[in-house]
Design a protein around this motif. Structure first.
Motif, PDB file in Angstrom:
ATOM      1  N   LEU A 112       0.815  -1.070  -0.030  1.00  0.00           N
ATOM      2  CA  LEU A 112      -0.133   0.063  -0.030  1.00  0.00           C
ATOM      3  C   LEU A 112       0.798   1.105  -0.011  1.00  0.00           C
ATOM      4  N   SER A 113       0.555   2.290  -0.378  1.00  0.00           N
ATOM      5  CA  SER A 113       1.138   3.384  -0.582  1.00  0.00           C
ATOM      6  C   SER A 113       0.879   4.018   0.955  1.00  0.00           C
ATOM      7  N   ASN A 114       1.649   5.092   1.400  1.00  0.00           N
ATOM      8  CA  ASN A 114       2.070   5.588   2.687  1.00  0.00           C
ATOM      9  C   ASN A 114       0.681   6.113   2.984  1.00  0.00           C
ATOM     10  N   ALA A 115       0.042   6.726   1.926  1.00  0.00           N
ATOM     11  CA  ALA A 115      -1.504   7.511   2.270  1.00  0.00           C
ATOM     12  C   ALA A 115      -2.540   6.307   2.475  1.00  0.00           C
ATOM     13  N   GLU A 116      -2.559   5.179   1.914  1.00  0.00           N
ATOM     14  CA  GLU A 116      -3.500   4.163   1.903  1.00  0.00           C
ATOM     15  C   GLU A 116      -3.282   3.462   3.249  1.00  0.00           C
ATOM     16  N   ALA A 117      -1.899   3.384   3.629  1.00  0.00           N
ATOM     17  CA  ALA A 117      -1.560   2.526   5.013  1.00  0.00           C
ATOM     18  C   ALA A 117      -2.030   3.416   6.068  1.00  0.00           C
ATOM     19  N   ALA A 118      -1.711   4.648   5.981  1.00  0.00           N
ATOM     20  CA  ALA A 118      -2.053   5.276   7.325  1.00  0.00           C
ATOM     21  C   ALA A 118      -3.519   5.516   7.171  1.00  0.00           C
ATOM     22  N   GLY A 119      -4.071   5.579   5.984  1.00  0.00           N
ATOM     23  CA  GLY A 119      -5.672   5.442   6.220  1.00  0.00           C
ATOM     24  C   GLY A 119      -6.349   4.563   6.923  1.00  0.00           C
ATOM     25  N   ALA A 120      -5.790   3.310   6.317  1.00  0.00           N
ATOM     26  CA  ALA A 120      -6.160   2.096   7.320  1.00  0.00           C
ATOM     27  C   ALA A 120      -6.087   1.891   8.440  1.00  0.00           C
ATOM     28  N   LEU A 121      -4.919   2.554   9.025  1.00  0.00           N
ATOM     29  CA  LEU A 121      -4.640   2.383  10.461  1.00  0.00           C
ATOM     30  C   LEU A 121      -5.237   3.830  11.038  1.00  0.00           C
ATOM     31  N   ASP A 122      -5.748   4.540  10.404  1.00  0.00           N
ATOM     32  CA  ASP A 122      -6.358   5.843  10.999  1.00  0.00           C
ATOM     33  C   ASP A 122      -5.442   6.639  11.835  1.00  0.00           C
ATOM     34  N   ILE A 123      -4.366   6.851  11.095  1.00  0.00           N
ATOM     35  CA  ILE A 123      -3.049   7.750  11.651  1.00  0.00           C
ATOM     36  C   ILE A 123      -2.685   8.629  10.396  1.00  0.00           C
ATOM     37  N   SER A 124      -1.940   9.560  10.926  1.00  0.00           N
ATOM     38  CA  SER A 124      -1.382  10.520   9.868  1.00  0.00           C
ATOM     39  C   SER A 124      -0.042   9.782   9.222  1.00  0.00           C
ATOM     40  N   VAL A 125       0.178  10.249   8.032  1.00  0.00           N
ATOM     41  CA  VAL A 125       1.106   9.815   7.127  1.00  0.00           C
ATOM     42  C   VAL A 125       2.761   9.936   7.872  1.00  0.00           C
ATOM     43  N   SER A 126       2.712  11.081   8.499  1.00  0.00           N
ATOM     44  CA  SER A 126       3.913  11.070   9.285  1.00  0.00           C
ATOM     45  C   SER A 126       4.246   9.986  10.667  1.00  0.00           C
TER      46      SER A 126
END
Length: 182
Positions: free
Chosen positions: A143-157
């Motif tokens: 997954l992209s950083n944005a997709e993974a962060a979205g799935a975890l409900d956290i920020s990209v950073s």
């Protein structure tokens, strides 16, 4: 149906049964990579689909059903990992003094090296659940950083921070093996 395909069960007017049929393999794959064994993965799949069924009427289609299921599956796996935690996780202590081995000088081992792959999965299994989820989503599932962060409900950073910590721990876990492969 893959995570990146545009046509979804919801768009096609499908029902929950259709979603289950189309996504079971995907959900199992995510669960297996998070849990590391078939028995626990099957339990996570069951938990994930039960949670999805209970929330199906609240799914508004703002994301693809596969993305929605990804988040539910990861959450189910994280809950099970937290319940099963028995102190076998790699510690984050001592990260500041980790000597990073330059693996570029080692003989080419190739991706097919099953021993290295087993050692890597062993290390992933030792990570704290939040770090493990980040590695599985980003480095294993792609997954992209944005997709993974979205799935975890956290920020990209926050995702990048978790990935960095996890990769340092994994590198430390693999260093002895790669320095002395024999």
């Amino acid at each position: 149906m893959s995570l990146h395909e545009d046509k979804t069960a919801a768009e096609a007017g499908g029902d929950f049964d259709t979603l289950v049929e189309e996504q079971t393999g995907f959900v199992y794959n995510v669960a297996y990579r998070m849990m590391g064994n078939p028995h626990d993965a099957e339990d996570v799949v069951q938990d994930a689909f039960l949670s999805a069924y209970r929330a199906w009427d609240r799914f508004r289609g703002e994301s693809r059903p596969s993305t929605w299921l990804y988040r539910i599956t990861v959450n189910a796996a994280l809950m099970r990992l937290r319940r099963n935690r028995k102190g076998s996780q790699a510690t984050q202590m001592g990260l500041d003094d980790v000597e990073i081995v330059d693996w570029s000088q080692l003989p080419e081992r190739g991706a097919a090296d099953s021993e290295l792959r087993d050692r890597l999965w062993e290390g992933i299994g030792l990570l704290a659940p939040d770090l493990k989820a980040a590695v599985v989503m980003r480095d294993v599932e792609g997954l992209s950083n944005a997709e993974a962060a979205g799935a975890l409900d956290i920020s990209v950073s926050a995702l990048k921070s978790r990935l960095h910590r996890a990769r340092v721990i994994l590198r430390k876990h693999l260093s002895d093996y790669l320095s002395n492969p024999g």
